[in-house]
Write a protein that holds these residues in place. Structure first.
Motif, PDB file in Angstrom:
ATOM      1  N   ASN A   3       0.984  -1.237  -0.082  1.00 19.79           N
ATOM      2  CA  ASN A   3      -0.009  -0.119   0.022  1.00 19.79           C
ATOM      3  C   ASN A   3       0.759   1.343  -0.066  1.00 19.79           C
ATOM      4  N   MET A   4       2.074   1.134   0.619  1.00 17.30           N
ATOM      5  CA  MET A   4       2.915   2.256   0.514  1.00 17.30           C
ATOM      6  C   MET A   4       3.375   2.594  -0.846  1.00 17.30           C
ATOM      7  N   MET A   5       3.752   1.536  -1.751  1.00 18.29           N
ATOM      8  CA  MET A   5       4.393   1.816  -2.793  1.00 18.29           C
ATOM      9  C   MET A   5       3.244   2.210  -3.776  1.00 18.29           C
ATOM     10  N   LEU A   6       1.789   1.782  -3.685  1.00 14.90           N
ATOM     11  CA  LEU A   6       0.955   2.343  -4.415  1.00 14.90           C
ATOM     12  C   LEU A   6       0.636   3.602  -4.127  1.00 14.90           C
ATOM     13  N   ARG A   7       0.629   4.161  -2.923  1.00 16.72           N
ATOM     14  CA  ARG A   7       0.685   5.653  -2.560  1.00 16.72           C
ATOM     15  C   ARG A   7       1.624   6.518  -3.294  1.00 16.72           C
ATOM     16  N   ASP A   8       2.726   5.850  -3.191  1.00 15.61           N
ATOM     17  CA  ASP A   8       3.807   6.496  -3.721  1.00 15.61           C
ATOM     18  C   ASP A   8       3.799   6.492  -5.258  1.00 15.61           C
ATOM     19  N   LEU A   9       3.166   5.675  -6.077  1.00 20.48           N
ATOM     20  CA  LEU A   9       3.062   5.547  -7.274  1.00 20.48           C
ATOM     21  C   LEU A   9       2.058   6.413  -7.991  1.00 20.48           C
ATOM     22  N   SER A  10       1.147   6.477  -6.889  1.00 20.72           N
ATOM     23  CA  SER A  10      -0.128   7.480  -7.361  1.00 20.72           C
ATOM     24  C   SER A  10      -0.232   8.961  -6.863  1.00 20.72           C
ATOM     25  N   THR A  11       0.664   9.275  -6.132  1.00 25.13           N
ATOM     26  CA  THR A  11       0.649  10.671  -5.680  1.00 25.13           C
ATOM     27  C   THR A  11       2.090  11.283  -5.754  1.00 25.13           C
ATOM     28  N   TYR A  12       3.092  10.638  -4.817  1.00 23.93           N
ATOM     29  CA  TYR A  12       4.384  11.183  -4.791  1.00 23.93           C
ATOM     30  C   TYR A  12       5.144  11.276  -6.315  1.00 23.93           C
ATOM     31  N   LEU A  13       5.007  10.123  -6.911  1.00 27.93           N
ATOM     32  CA  LEU A  13       5.512  10.054  -8.254  1.00 27.93           C
ATOM     33  C   LEU A  13       5.049  11.051  -9.217  1.00 27.93           C
ATOM     34  N   PRO A  14       3.510  11.283  -9.561  1.00 27.70           N
ATOM     35  CA  PRO A  14       3.209  12.353 -10.465  1.00 27.70           C
ATOM     36  C   PRO A  14       3.188  13.648  -9.935  1.00 27.70           C
ATOM     37  N   ASP A  15       3.060  14.052  -8.688  1.00 29.27           N
ATOM     38  CA  ASP A  15       2.919  15.444  -8.278  1.00 29.27           C
ATOM     39  C   ASP A  15       4.491  15.922  -7.813  1.00 29.27           C
ATOM     40  N   ASP A  16       5.287  14.889  -7.355  1.00 30.29           N
ATOM     41  CA  ASP A  16       6.565  15.344  -7.085  1.00 30.29           C
ATOM     42  C   ASP A  16       7.610  15.062  -8.294  1.00 30.29           C
ATOM     43  N   ILE A  17       7.924  13.956  -8.086  1.00 26.78           N
ATOM     44  CA  ILE A  17       8.989  13.157  -9.140  1.00 26.78           C
ATOM     45  C   ILE A  17       8.811  13.693 -10.648  1.00 26.78           C
ATOM     46  N   LEU A  18       7.770  13.507 -11.403  1.00 30.51           N
ATOM     47  CA  LEU A  18       7.158  13.714 -12.659  1.00 30.51           C
ATOM     48  C   LEU A  18       7.002  15.319 -12.897  1.00 30.51           C
ATOM     49  N   THR A  19       6.541  15.914 -11.986  1.00 29.78           N
ATOM     50  CA  THR A  19       6.271  17.410 -11.898  1.00 29.78           C
ATOM     51  C   THR A  19       7.806  18.024 -11.819  1.00 29.78           C
ATOM     52  N   LYS A  20       8.816  17.611 -11.089  1.00 28.75           N
ATOM     53  CA  LYS A  20       9.950  18.048 -11.159  1.00 28.75           C
ATOM     54  C   LYS A  20      10.780  17.998 -12.439  1.00 28.75           C
ATOM     55  N   VAL A  21      10.723  16.789 -12.972  1.00 28.14           N
ATOM     56  CA  VAL A  21      11.395  16.379 -14.249  1.00 28.14           C
ATOM     57  C   VAL A  21      10.757  16.996 -15.353  1.00 28.14           C
ATOM     58  N   ASP A  22       9.631  17.059 -15.654  1.00 22.71           N
ATOM     59  CA  ASP A  22       8.712  17.894 -16.654  1.00 22.71           C
ATOM     60  C   ASP A  22       9.073  19.243 -16.587  1.00 22.71           C
ATOM     61  N   ARG A  23       8.931  19.863 -15.532  1.00 23.03           N
ATOM     62  CA  ARG A  23       9.160  21.511 -15.426  1.00 23.03           C
ATOM     63  C   ARG A  23      10.745  21.647 -15.967  1.00 23.03           C
ATOM     64  N   ALA A  24      11.718  20.876 -15.080  1.00 17.08           N
ATOM     65  CA  ALA A  24      12.986  21.258 -15.340  1.00 17.08           C
ATOM     66  C   ALA A  24      13.627  20.999 -16.751  1.00 17.08           C
ATOM     67  N   SER A  25      12.945  19.895 -17.460  1.00 15.13           N
ATOM     68  CA  SER A  25      13.480  19.601 -18.741  1.00 15.13           C
ATOM     69  C   SER A  25      12.820  20.462 -19.778  1.00 15.13           C
ATOM     70  N   MET A  26      11.513  20.880 -19.578  1.00 14.28           N
ATOM     71  CA  MET A  26      10.719  21.589 -20.361  1.00 14.28           C
ATOM     72  C   MET A  26      11.211  23.100 -20.406  1.00 14.28           C
ATOM     73  N   ALA A  27      11.809  23.500 -19.335  1.00 16.15           N
ATOM     74  CA  ALA A  27      12.326  25.042 -19.177  1.00 16.15           C
ATOM     75  C   ALA A  27      13.403  24.981 -20.225  1.00 16.15           C
ATOM     76  N   VAL A  28      13.912  23.958 -20.617  1.00 19.15           N
ATOM     77  CA  VAL A  28      15.248  24.170 -21.563  1.00 19.15           C
ATOM     78  C   VAL A  28      14.765  23.386 -22.934  1.00 19.15           C
ATOM     79  N   SER A  29      13.575  23.082 -23.095  1.00 15.44           N
ATOM     80  CA  SER A  29      13.069  22.366 -24.445  1.00 15.44           C
ATOM     81  C   SER A  29      13.653  21.032 -24.646  1.00 15.44           C
ATOM     82  N   LEU A  30      13.940  20.451 -23.485  1.00 18.50           N
ATOM     83  CA  LEU A  30      14.322  18.960 -23.645  1.00 18.50           C
ATOM     84  C   LEU A  30      13.051  17.981 -23.356  1.00 18.50           C
ATOM     85  N   GLU A  31      13.023  17.096 -24.248  1.00 11.72           N
ATOM     86  CA  GLU A  31      11.846  15.994 -24.014  1.00 11.72           C
ATOM     87  C   GLU A  31      12.737  14.758 -23.014  1.00 11.72           C
ATOM     88  N   THR A  32      11.849  14.386 -21.997  1.00 11.24           N
ATOM     89  CA  THR A  32      12.307  13.285 -21.345  1.00 11.24           C
ATOM     90  C   THR A  32      11.388  12.253 -21.466  1.00 11.24           C
TER      91      THR A  32
END
Length: 684
Positions: free
Chosen positions: A503-532
């Motif tokens: 259940n801990m891994m499911l919470r991380d996959l459904s909340t921490y991953l999209p709202d922290d990890i993927l938000t971090k990578v999307d904005r950081a990479s897109m700021a310099v026009s890099l597709e990740t």
């Protein structure tokens, strides 16, 4: 990869002026997401305008321009992302009689949506995307996000008008839009370091959840609607919780499991290596990125480009290990060492890059490694998702290996153990302050203090919340703050089989991953026009990972057992088996040193009182404890600093609304734009 935005004004008010020009200005705020092309499309009778900024990756010619109409002319699509199985879908559509005009995935996607319907097409699609799809005949708007939430999609209201965009900064260019601060979102931000979906920092804005589809007709925009009401009606077309609960357990041997993982992950990587522009990979030296690099290099006929960030503090540096991995695999490797001066130079850009408050401090090296990679390639593969899928966080190990024993002890015994652990941690921290280069020891102290809080919980969601919280009681720190029901830490009523760790891994996959990890990578990479691209988030990999028993993920005292066994097939065992370090920075020391003046200005007691968002006393006390070295409170202080920096930025935006519709002044912070473009000390 692209930026999408637009609006639907059912009253037609905006069309009495320059509606297309407004949409163009909104898209201009997203120019970093798509520097190669720009276009708009309008249905004036319905009051809809779609605007698009394009980063050309597959099908580089003008035939890939968006917004794109279907062959029948009824549908129009504007989307951000990539469809990795577009060649398979193309063959299916050709078999159904369709003849294509271009070789781009956008045309395949719009025709699939038109022929099969939105949800059926989404289920047949492998990719990352946020889409805006307009049905001209039925006057119906469709919004959707990919299964895991790699690509963002915001909605907002301005009067009767519905606004939508890849990033919330586009809304600032819409005439009359002003965000209203949501104090519940601020409270959640202090707890988690990010604003959890579907909340937005503004009460008149929201985020569409991953794996959902929202259909809106004219009746949906009748008087009285809100963007959050709309998002609440979105339907899931894929659910991580359903996958975790319903996937057939893997019944093979250890070796068969490693074989199966290699096959499914190699296929995902092969799909994601397809591009008409240069492709490289991030390489931290950790297990996940090393596996991706090894399997990607096996698919490549020439050395791949790999990119690493290093630190002069050995407690945070993985560059040497990444260099050894690159040498063993045979990649063309580039690294960059981050200093406190580099971090200080990036800070003015952070509120521009993340236009909601965001406080994962690894945002700084993530931005820098993205900009380093963009100077050589247009696409970079990452290892994101491996921790959530294969038990990579220390909290997973705690839940699997220790909590079954700790949780069985009476609460008074656990409280006594926690007191002893806190005393030992405090004594160790005091001793470490006098030891140069003791960063790794201080990180272990942080872990001990976190565990001391966690072992006094009741387990389940309480255990997870304690381990991920930055402030134990954020509502006491935010004036008028409260924590909403149904947040990302309230899932025990819907628990899946697999115990606390599952259940801990499911919470991380459904909340921490999209709202922290993927938000971090999307904005950081897109700021310099890099597709990740994240091969481990291919839904075939996710579904396979959930079929594995916990002992194939956490075994022999560490996580990601199966990933390490896979990596041993491609690297010598000493390189494949090493403890997780994480992509952190020596933030605590920097806040006491080169970042101290900046921080003290934002945390000034009179300033906090004047702004009226935070209760000053606990924040000032935390800052004093941290600066003195009595406690290491960097993780509590950083979200306050990031909110303060965001608030300062937002205040300036709201004070100068007219300039935001001027194409020559699409950012309210020219200095921040210079940092993103590389016109500063950031290159070292």
């Amino acid at each position: 990869m692209c930026g999408v935005t637009g609006f639907w004004d059912p009253t037609g008010r905006i069309f009495k002026g320059n509606a297309v020009g407004v949409a163009r200005a909104m898209a201009g705020r997203l120019g970093h997401r798509g520097p190669d092309d720009a276009a708009e499309w309008a249905d004036a009778d319905a009051g809809v305008v779609l605007a698009h900024r394009r980063l050309a990756v597959v099908g580089l010619g003008p035939g890939g321009r968006q917004p794109m109409a279907s062959a029948c002319g009824r549908y129009v699509l504007s989307f951000n992302g990539e469809i990795y199985n577009h060649l398979d879908l193309r063959r299916e559509l050709e078999g159904a009689g369709h003849r294509f005009r271009t070789d781009c995935d956008t045309e395949v996607f719009v025709e699939a949506l038109a022929l099969w319907g939105v949800e059926a097409a989404l289920r047949r699609t492998t990719g990352m995307f946020a889409l805006i799809f307009w049905d001209r005949s039925r006057r119906t708007l469709h919004l959707a996000r990919d299964r895991l939430g790699e690509k963002p999609l915001y909605l907002a209201s301005c009067g009767r008008t519905l606004l939508f965009a890849s990033e919330a900064k586009a809304f600032d260019a819409y005439p009359g839009f002003t965000g209203t601060l949501d104090r519940a979102a601020v409270t959640q931000f202090l707890r988690f370091g990010y604003v959890p979906s579907p909340l937005s920092i503004h009460s008149n804005a929201t985020k569409l959840l991953p794996g959902t589809h929202l259909e809106i007709d004219t009746g949906g925009l009748a008087p009285g609607w809100t963007s959050r009401d709309l998002v609440a009606r979105a339907r899931p077309y894929w659910s991580a919780r359903d996958v975790a609960a319903e996937t057939t357990p893997f019944g093979g041997s250890d070796d068969e499991a490693v074989d199966a993982l290699e096959a499914v992950l190699s296929n995902a990587i092969a799909r994601q290596l397809v591009a008409d522009v240069p492709v490289g990979t991030f390489l931290s030296g950790g297990v996940d990125s090393s596996v991706v690099v090894a399997l990607a290099q096996a698919r490549s006929t020439r050395p791949l480009r790999t990119f690493t960030m290093g630190f002069h503090d050995a407690a945070f540096d993985e560059a040497g290990h990444a260099r050894a991995v690159a040498r063993a695999i045979g990649t063309e490797h580039t690294e960059f060492y981050v200093t406190a001066e580099d971090a200080r130079a990036v800070i003015p850009a952070l509120p521009t890059i993340w236009d909601e408050p965001f406080a994962d401090s690894s945002q700084i090296p993530t931005f820098l490694v993205s900009r380093l990679a963009r100077s050589h390639v247009t696409v970079a593969l990452s290892g994101d998702g491996g921790d959530e899928l294969f038990g990579g966080y220390r909290r997973h190990f705690l839940a699997q290996c220790f909590w079954p024993h700790l949780g069985a002890l009476p609460l008074p015994a656990r409280r006594g153990a926690a007191r002893i652990l806190r005393l030992l941690a405090s004594a160790t921290l005091a001793a470490s302050n006098a030891v140069p280069g003791a960063g790794r020891l201080r990180r272990r102290v942080d872990d001990a203090q976190k565990i001391a809080e966690a072992i006094c919980t009741a387990g389940g969601a309480d255990l997870h919340r304690s381990l991920v919280s930055l402030w134990a009681d954020p509502a006491a720190v935010v004036i008028g703050g409260r924590e909403p029901d149904g947040g990302p830490d309230s899932w025990d009523r819907d628990a899946i089989p697999g115990g606390d760790v599952g259940n801990m891994m499911l919470r991380d996959l459904s909340t921490y991953l999209p709202d922290d990890i993927l938000t971090k990578v999307d904005r950081a990479s897109m700021a310099v026009s890099l597709e990740t691209r994240a091969p481990m988030l291919d839904h075939s990999v996710v579904e396979f990972a959930w079929s594995l028993p916990a002992e194939m993920k956490i075994r022999d005292g560490s996580g990601k057992w199966i990933m390490k066994r896979l990596l041993e097939r491609h690297l010598p065992a000493p390189l494949a088996n090493r403890p997780k370090q994480g992509f952190g920075i020596p933030l605590g020391d920097w806040l006491r040193g080169p970042l101290r003046v900046w921080a003290e200005d934002l945390l000034d007691r009179s300033r906090l009182s004047r702004e009226g968002v935070f209760v000053p006393d606990p924040i000032v006390a935390a800052w004093n404890d941290h600066v003195s070295g009595r406690r290491n409170l960097q993780h509590a202080i950083w979200p306050v600093l990031m909110f303060q920096a965001w608030l300062d930025k937002q205040t300036r935006i709201n004070a100068t609304p007219d300039r935001l519709t001027d194409d020559a002044l699409l950012s309210s912070d020219a200095h921040a734009n210079d940092l993103v473009k590389g016109g500063s000390r950031l290159h070292g």
